[in-house]
Design a protein around this motif. Structure first.
Motif, PDB file in Angstrom:
ATOM      1  N   ILE A 130      31.148  38.824  41.725  1.00 15.57           N
ATOM      2  CA  ILE A 130      31.746  38.451  40.443  1.00 15.57           C
ATOM      3  C   ILE A 130      31.251  39.427  39.376  1.00 15.57           C
ATOM      4  CG2 ILE A 130      31.857  36.667  38.660  1.00 15.57           C
ATOM      5  CD1 ILE A 130      31.520  34.602  40.933  1.00 15.57           C
ATOM      6  N   PHE A 131      32.186  39.937  38.578  1.00 15.64           N
ATOM      7  CA  PHE A 131      31.863  40.869  37.500  1.00 15.64           C
ATOM      8  C   PHE A 131      32.467  40.376  36.191  1.00 15.64           C
ATOM      9  CE2 PHE A 131      31.689  43.525  41.284  1.00 15.64           C
ATOM     10  CZ  PHE A 131      30.503  44.213  41.087  1.00 15.64           C
ATOM     11  N   ILE A 132      31.875  40.812  35.087  1.00 11.44           N
ATOM     12  CA  ILE A 132      32.398  40.506  33.756  1.00 11.44           C
ATOM     13  C   ILE A 132      33.162  41.726  33.260  1.00 11.44           C
ATOM     14  CG2 ILE A 132      31.797  39.955  31.363  1.00 11.44           C
ATOM     15  CD1 ILE A 132      29.248  38.601  32.498  1.00 11.44           C
ATOM     16  N   VAL A 133      34.353  41.497  32.726  1.00 11.65           N
ATOM     17  CA  VAL A 133      35.179  42.583  32.204  1.00 11.65           C
ATOM     18  C   VAL A 133      34.593  43.027  30.862  1.00 11.65           C
ATOM     19  CG1 VAL A 133      37.479  43.239  31.422  1.00 11.65           C
ATOM     20  CG2 VAL A 133      37.222  41.688  33.372  1.00 11.65           C
ATOM     21  N   GLU A 134      34.156  44.279  30.790  1.00 11.44           N
ATOM     22  CA  GLU A 134      33.577  44.832  29.561  1.00 11.44           C
ATOM     23  C   GLU A 134      34.627  45.539  28.709  1.00 11.44           C
ATOM     24  OE1 GLU A 134      30.244  45.117  28.188  1.00 11.44           O
ATOM     25  OE2 GLU A 134      29.921  43.399  29.496  1.00 11.44           O
ATOM     26  N   GLN A 135      35.506  46.295  29.358  1.00 12.72           N
ATOM     27  CA  GLN A 135      36.541  47.033  28.633  1.00 12.72           C
ATOM     28  C   GLN A 135      37.888  46.745  29.267  1.00 12.72           C
ATOM     29  OE1 GLN A 135      35.634  51.203  28.659  1.00 12.72           O
ATOM     30  NE2 GLN A 135      33.582  50.919  27.861  1.00 12.72           N
ATOM     31  N   SER A 136      38.845  46.414  28.410  1.00 13.12           N
ATOM     32  CA  SER A 136      40.184  46.120  28.902  1.00 13.12           C
ATOM     33  C   SER A 136      41.196  46.459  27.821  1.00 13.12           C
ATOM     34  CB  SER A 136      40.286  44.633  29.263  1.00 13.12           C
ATOM     35  OG  SER A 136      41.609  44.295  29.575  1.00 13.12           O
ATOM     36  N   GLU A 137      42.243  47.135  28.205  1.00  8.40           N
ATOM     37  CA  GLU A 137      43.335  47.430  27.277  1.00  8.40           C
ATOM     38  C   GLU A 137      44.214  46.191  27.166  1.00  8.40           C
ATOM     39  OE1 GLU A 137      43.887  50.349  25.626  1.00  8.40           O
ATOM     40  OE2 GLU A 137      42.018  51.128  26.456  1.00  8.40           O
ATOM     41  N   ASN A 138      44.766  45.963  25.992  1.00 13.35           N
ATOM     42  CA  ASN A 138      45.689  44.844  25.820  1.00 13.35           C
ATOM     43  C   ASN A 138      47.107  45.320  26.088  1.00 13.35           C
ATOM     44  OD1 ASN A 138      43.760  42.948  25.134  1.00 13.35           O
ATOM     45  ND2 ASN A 138      43.806  43.509  22.968  1.00 13.35           N
ATOM     46  N   TYR A 139      47.805  44.574  26.894  1.00 13.00           N
ATOM     47  CA  TYR A 139      49.196  44.877  27.200  1.00 13.00           C
ATOM     48  C   TYR A 139      50.048  43.707  26.749  1.00 13.00           C
ATOM     49  CZ  TYR A 139      47.881  48.909  30.004  1.00 13.00           C
ATOM     50  OH  TYR A 139      47.400  50.122  30.409  1.00 13.00           O
ATOM     51  N   ILE A 140      51.249  44.008  26.336  1.00  9.07           N
ATOM     52  CA  ILE A 140      52.166  42.965  25.887  1.00  9.07           C
ATOM     53  C   ILE A 140      52.968  42.476  27.080  1.00  9.07           C
ATOM     54  CG2 ILE A 140      54.125  42.455  24.380  1.00  9.07           C
ATOM     55  CD1 ILE A 140      53.065  44.747  22.572  1.00  9.07           C
ATOM     56  N   LYS A 141      53.064  41.157  27.189  1.00  9.61           N
ATOM     57  CA  LYS A 141      53.824  40.565  28.283  1.00  9.61           C
ATOM     58  C   LYS A 141      55.265  41.059  28.190  1.00  9.61           C
ATOM     59  CE  LYS A 141      54.525  36.154  30.521  1.00  9.61           C
ATOM     60  NZ  LYS A 141      54.290  34.720  30.447  1.00  9.61           N
ATOM     61  N   GLY A 142      55.807  41.467  29.302  1.00  7.69           N
ATOM     62  CA  GLY A 142      57.171  41.979  29.321  1.00  7.69           C
ATOM     63  C   GLY A 142      57.231  43.492  29.284  1.00  7.69           C
ATOM     64  N   ASP A 143      56.068  44.148  29.181  1.00  5.78           N
ATOM     65  CA  ASP A 143      56.026  45.614  29.175  1.00  5.78           C
ATOM     66  C   ASP A 143      56.512  46.206  30.494  1.00  5.78           C
ATOM     67  OD1 ASP A 143      55.198  46.058  26.646  1.00  5.78           O
ATOM     68  OD2 ASP A 143      53.125  46.573  27.130  1.00  5.78           O
ATOM     69  N   THR A 144      56.313  45.477  31.572  1.00  7.61           N
ATOM     70  CA  THR A 144      56.605  46.049  32.883  1.00  7.61           C
ATOM     71  C   THR A 144      57.297  45.042  33.784  1.00  7.61           C
ATOM     72  OG1 THR A 144      54.498  45.308  33.718  1.00  7.61           O
ATOM     73  CG2 THR A 144      54.560  47.512  32.792  1.00  7.61           C
ATOM     74  N   VAL A 145      57.624  45.513  34.940  1.00  5.52           N
ATOM     75  CA  VAL A 145      58.214  44.666  35.972  1.00  5.52           C
ATOM     76  C   VAL A 145      57.079  43.876  36.628  1.00  5.52           C
ATOM     77  CG1 VAL A 145      59.782  44.741  37.954  1.00  5.52           C
ATOM     78  CG2 VAL A 145      59.774  46.600  36.331  1.00  5.52           C
ATOM     79  N   SER A 146      57.383  42.966  37.530  1.00  4.91           N
ATOM     80  CA  SER A 146      56.362  42.116  38.150  1.00  4.91           C
ATOM     81  C   SER A 146      55.309  42.922  38.907  1.00  4.91           C
ATOM     82  CB  SER A 146      57.024  41.128  39.105  1.00  4.91           C
ATOM     83  OG  SER A 146      57.577  41.828  40.190  1.00  4.91           O
ATOM     84  N   GLY A 147      54.112  42.352  38.989  1.00 12.80           N
ATOM     85  CA  GLY A 147      53.031  42.961  39.757  1.00 12.80           C
ATOM     86  C   GLY A 147      52.324  44.100  39.061  1.00 12.80           C
ATOM     87  N   ALA A 148      52.486  44.231  37.773  1.00  9.80           N
ATOM     88  CA  ALA A 148      51.856  45.339  37.055  1.00  9.80           C
ATOM     89  C   ALA A 148      50.350  45.122  36.942  1.00  9.80           C
ATOM     90  CB  ALA A 148      52.464  45.467  35.670  1.00  9.80           C
ATOM     91  N   THR A 149      49.614  46.224  36.972  1.00 13.22           N
ATOM     92  CA  THR A 149      48.161  46.159  36.840  1.00 13.22           C
ATOM     93  C   THR A 149      47.689  47.148  35.787  1.00 13.22           C
ATOM     94  OG1 THR A 149      47.813  47.814  38.575  1.00 13.22           O
ATOM     95  CG2 THR A 149      47.833  45.494  39.260  1.00 13.22           C
ATOM     96  N   LYS A 150      46.437  46.969  35.389  1.00 15.44           N
ATOM     97  CA  LYS A 150      45.809  47.867  34.421  1.00 15.44           C
ATOM     98  C   LYS A 150      44.372  48.110  34.859  1.00 15.44           C
ATOM     99  CE  LYS A 150      44.236  44.065  31.501  1.00 15.44           C
ATOM    100  NZ  LYS A 150      44.252  43.464  30.174  1.00 15.44           N
ATOM    101  N   PRO A 151      43.789  49.240  34.480  1.00 12.83           N
ATOM    102  CA  PRO A 151      42.384  49.478  34.823  1.00 12.83           C
ATOM    103  C   PRO A 151      41.464  48.777  33.820  1.00 12.83           C
ATOM    104  CG  PRO A 151      43.299  51.393  33.733  1.00 12.83           C
ATOM    105  CD  PRO A 151      44.423  50.401  33.879  1.00 12.83           C
ATOM    106  N   ILE A 152      40.376  48.208  34.329  1.00 12.84           N
ATOM    107  CA  ILE A 152      39.343  47.627  33.467  1.00 12.84           C
ATOM    108  C   ILE A 152      37.998  48.207  33.902  1.00 12.84           C
ATOM    109  CG2 ILE A 152      40.581  45.484  33.000  1.00 12.84           C
ATOM    110  CD1 ILE A 152      37.634  45.241  35.260  1.00 12.84           C
ATOM    111  N   VAL A 153      37.001  48.043  33.044  1.00 11.49           N
ATOM    112  CA  VAL A 153      35.646  48.488  33.366  1.00 11.49           C
ATOM    113  C   VAL A 153      34.736  47.268  33.298  1.00 11.49           C
ATOM    114  CG1 VAL A 153      33.750  50.030  32.725  1.00 11.49           C
ATOM    115  CG2 VAL A 153      36.115  50.761  32.381  1.00 11.49           C
ATOM    116  N   THR A 154      33.915  47.081  34.343  1.00  9.11           N
ATOM    117  CA  THR A 154      32.997  45.941  34.386  1.00  9.11           C
ATOM    118  C   THR A 154      31.673  46.297  33.717  1.00  9.11           C
ATOM    119  OG1 THR A 154      31.983  46.559  36.483  1.00  9.11           O
ATOM    120  CG2 THR A 154      34.003  45.233  36.590  1.00  9.11           C
ATOM    121  N   GLU A 155      30.771  45.324  33.668  1.00 11.59           N
ATOM    122  CA  GLU A 155      29.467  45.544  33.031  1.00 11.59           C
ATOM    123  C   GLU A 155      28.618  46.581  33.752  1.00 11.59           C
ATOM    124  OE1 GLU A 155      28.350  42.009  35.776  1.00 11.59           O
ATOM    125  OE2 GLU A 155      30.147  42.879  34.928  1.00 11.59           O
ATOM    126  N   THR A 156      28.943  46.889  35.007  1.00  9.62           N
ATOM    127  CA  THR A 156      28.176  47.890  35.757  1.00  9.62           C
ATOM    128  C   THR A 156      28.842  49.263  35.733  1.00  9.62           C
ATOM    129  OG1 THR A 156      29.300  47.360  37.825  1.00  9.62           O
ATOM    130  CG2 THR A 156      27.266  46.141  37.331  1.00  9.62           C
TER     131      THR A 156
END
Length: 187
Positions: A130-156
């Motif tokens: 289990i990790f805590i999300v430290e950095q995450s970009e905000n995306y608006i719902k509806g920006d993409t088709v289903s199954g879209a992902t984004k990169p995040i950075v954890t505390e490590t």
């Protein structure tokens, strides 16, 4: 000595005096001829990978490896410092032994360290963490088709691709073998 048919994933074998960790094992039973195991092994000294075919009746030398339950303390230059939870001795593990597992290490967490001939040769990371999300970009719902992902950075510092609904500060479960997001963790 261990029979070729008894080799399993995670077994440590000796090949020409060097310890190898079995990372994959495929059992093959051809219609004609003797059964064999096709084994993919990682050299625990230099990280190289070796493919080998071993007949199930043949024997190979298994390495006598001690497993120590250790708590990760800190990183000192190119050394990772652990404390044996039973003897309270410090164990120094070189960065080349840790390899790409560095981002799975958290201060205070316990890991199994494999010791061969008084030398740490591998650090076992739990399959899921289990990790805590430290950095995450905000995306608006509806920006993409289903199954879209984004990169995040954890505390490590681990970078993981997650679904768009994951926000900074949330906890996620990550499969450490594939570095893939599994699910959001409610706590």
């Amino acid at each position: 000595m261990i029979r070729g048919g008894d080799i399993a994933k995670g077994t440590v074998l000796l090949n020409k005096g060097t310890p190898y960790l079995v990372v994959e094992r495929e059992f093959v039973n051809p219609g004609k001829g003797a059964a064999f195991a096709r084994v993919k092994m990682k050299n625990l000294r230099d990280g190289s990978v070796l493919m080998q075919t071993i007949k199930t009746a043949d024997t190979v030398e298994d390495a006598v490896v001690d497993t120590h339950k250790c708590q990760y303390q800190y990183k000192d230059g190119d050394q990772f410092m652990f404390m044996d939870t039973e003897s309270f001795e410090s164990i120094s593990v070189p960065a080349e032994t840790i390899g790409d597992k560095e981002h799975y290490l958290r201060e205070g967490d316990e890991y199994d360290i494999l010791i061969w001939e008084n030398e740490p040769i591998d650090v076992r990371i739990p399959t899921k963490m289990i990790f805590i999300v430290e950095q995450s970009e905000n995306y608006i719902k509806g920006d993409t088709v289903s199954g879209a992902t984004k990169p995040i950075v954890t505390e490590t510092g681990l970078v993981v691709r997650v679904p768009l609904f994951i926000k900074q500060g949330e906890k996620i479960l990550v499969n450490t073998e594939t570095n893939e997001y599994q699910e959001r963790v409610n706590s």
